[in-house]
Design a protein around this motif. Sequence first.
Motif, mmCIF file in Angstrom:
data_model
loop_
_atom_site.group_PDB
_atom_site.id
_atom_site.type_symbol
_atom_site.label_atom_id
_atom_site.label_comp_id
_atom_site.label_asym_id
_atom_site.label_seq_id
_atom_site.Cartn_x
_atom_site.Cartn_y
_atom_site.Cartn_z
ATOM 1 N N ASN A 1 0.830 -1.214 0.000
ATOM 2 C CA ASN A 1 0.000 0.000 0.000
ATOM 3 C C ASN A 1 0.863 1.263 0.000
ATOM 4 O OD1 ASN A 1 -2.345 -1.492 -0.052
ATOM 5 N ND2 ASN A 1 -2.675 -1.366 2.165
ATOM 6 N N LEU A 2 1.927 1.252 0.791
ATOM 7 C CA LEU A 2 2.825 2.407 0.818
ATOM 8 C C LEU A 2 3.498 2.613 -0.535
ATOM 9 C CD1 LEU A 2 4.451 2.073 4.340
ATOM 10 C CD2 LEU A 2 3.180 4.050 3.492
ATOM 11 N N LYS B 1 6.471 9.260 3.459
ATOM 12 C CA LYS B 1 6.036 7.914 3.104
ATOM 13 C C LYS B 1 7.228 7.008 2.805
ATOM 14 C CE LYS B 1 1.420 9.149 1.701
ATOM 15 N NZ LYS B 1 0.473 9.338 0.629
ATOM 16 N N SER B 2 8.274 7.577 2.247
ATOM 17 C CA SER B 2 9.480 6.784 2.006
ATOM 18 C C SER B 2 10.108 6.342 3.324
ATOM 19 C CB SER B 2 10.488 7.579 1.184
ATOM 20 O OG SER B 2 9.985 7.832 -0.100
ATOM 21 N N ARG B 3 10.082 7.234 4.300
ATOM 22 C CA ARG B 3 10.596 6.900 5.628
ATOM 23 C C ARG B 3 9.744 5.789 6.256
ATOM 24 N NH1 ARG B 3 10.099 11.763 8.188
ATOM 25 N NH2 ARG B 3 11.705 12.551 6.820
ATOM 26 N N ARG B 4 8.427 5.909 6.114
ATOM 27 C CA ARG B 4 7.526 4.873 6.622
ATOM 28 C C ARG B 4 7.763 3.538 5.907
ATOM 29 N NH1 ARG B 4 1.912 7.301 5.875
ATOM 30 N NH2 ARG B 4 1.298 5.142 6.126
ATOM 31 N N LEU B 5 8.077 3.614 4.622
ATOM 32 C CA LEU B 5 8.354 2.398 3.859
ATOM 33 C C LEU B 5 9.620 1.713 4.378
ATOM 34 C CD1 LEU B 5 7.692 0.501 1.497
ATOM 35 C CD2 LEU B 5 9.059 2.014 0.037
ATOM 36 N N CYS C 1 4.064 5.865 -5.335
ATOM 37 C CA CYS C 1 4.025 6.002 -6.801
ATOM 38 C C CYS C 1 2.975 7.022 -7.232
ATOM 39 C CB CYS C 1 3.731 4.645 -7.445
ATOM 40 S SG CYS C 1 5.120 3.504 -7.359
ATOM 41 N N ALA C 2 1.810 6.989 -6.616
ATOM 42 C CA ALA C 2 0.742 7.933 -6.967
ATOM 43 C C ALA C 2 1.150 9.363 -6.617
ATOM 44 C CB ALA C 2 -0.552 7.557 -6.256
ATOM 45 N N ASP C 3 1.720 9.552 -5.419
ATOM 46 C CA ASP C 3 2.152 10.889 -5.008
ATOM 47 C C ASP C 3 3.273 11.405 -5.897
ATOM 48 O OD1 ASP C 3 0.299 10.792 -3.010
ATOM 49 O OD2 ASP C 3 1.739 10.571 -1.362
ATOM 50 N N ASP C 4 4.180 10.508 -6.273
ATOM 51 C CA ASP C 4 5.291 10.906 -7.130
ATOM 52 C C ASP C 4 4.772 11.352 -8.498
ATOM 53 O OD1 ASP C 4 8.077 11.256 -7.496
ATOM 54 O OD2 ASP C 4 8.119 9.438 -8.726
ATOM 55 N N LEU C 5 3.795 10.643 -8.997
ATOM 56 C CA LEU C 5 3.196 11.027 -10.283
ATOM 57 C C LEU C 5 2.481 12.374 -10.190
ATOM 58 C CD1 LEU C 5 1.786 7.615 -11.559
ATOM 59 C CD2 LEU C 5 3.737 8.890 -12.480
ATOM 60 N N ASP C 6 1.903 12.648 -9.013
ATOM 61 C CA ASP C 6 1.209 13.920 -8.806
ATOM 62 C C ASP C 6 2.164 15.047 -8.430
ATOM 63 O OD1 ASP C 6 -1.201 12.711 -9.343
ATOM 64 O OD2 ASP C 6 -1.703 12.360 -7.236
ATOM 65 N N GLY C 7 3.440 14.736 -8.257
ATOM 66 C CA GLY C 7 4.428 15.753 -7.918
ATOM 67 C C GLY C 7 4.428 16.101 -6.434
ATOM 68 N N LEU C 8 3.856 15.253 -5.585
ATOM 69 C CA LEU C 8 3.825 15.508 -4.147
ATOM 70 C C LEU C 8 5.090 14.961 -3.481
ATOM 71 C CD1 LEU C 8 0.111 14.511 -3.482
ATOM 72 C CD2 LEU C 8 1.031 16.819 -3.792
ATOM 73 N N ASP C 9 5.400 15.523 -2.309
ATOM 74 C CA ASP C 9 6.579 15.095 -1.557
ATOM 75 C C ASP C 9 6.344 13.688 -0.991
ATOM 76 O OD1 ASP C 9 9.019 15.109 -0.251
ATOM 77 O OD2 ASP C 9 8.198 16.084 1.532
#
Length: 99
Positions: free
Chosen positions: A38-39, A56-60, A44-52
């Motif tokens: 899920n993370l 989430k990477s830290r949580r991953l 991937c969705a946030d990266d496509l939308d240009g969000l930081d």
Amino acid sequence: MAWASIDQRWQDQKVRIYRSRYDEASRITAALMIRRQNLLTEICADDLDGLDTTTKSRRLRQTDDELDFAKDQTQAAWAALQIEEGHHHITHEPREARR
């Protein structure tokens, strides 16, 4: 004679406990794998939308560490269950099988 029955019930209970520990470790591992997936999807969705995606990477990374630990626990629980079941089988095999 009664002590043999008590001993057998105790051995049966130990096997059930080890199996329960393995089942619980397997459930935790599966839940962590779902959380990780899920993370990854969210990142991937946030990266496509240009969000930081830093948080989430830290949580991953944290989830990956927890997943590694859970996998180790599952393997340890599986090994303990196999040993106990092997011991239980040897201890309580029928008399005919021991001949």
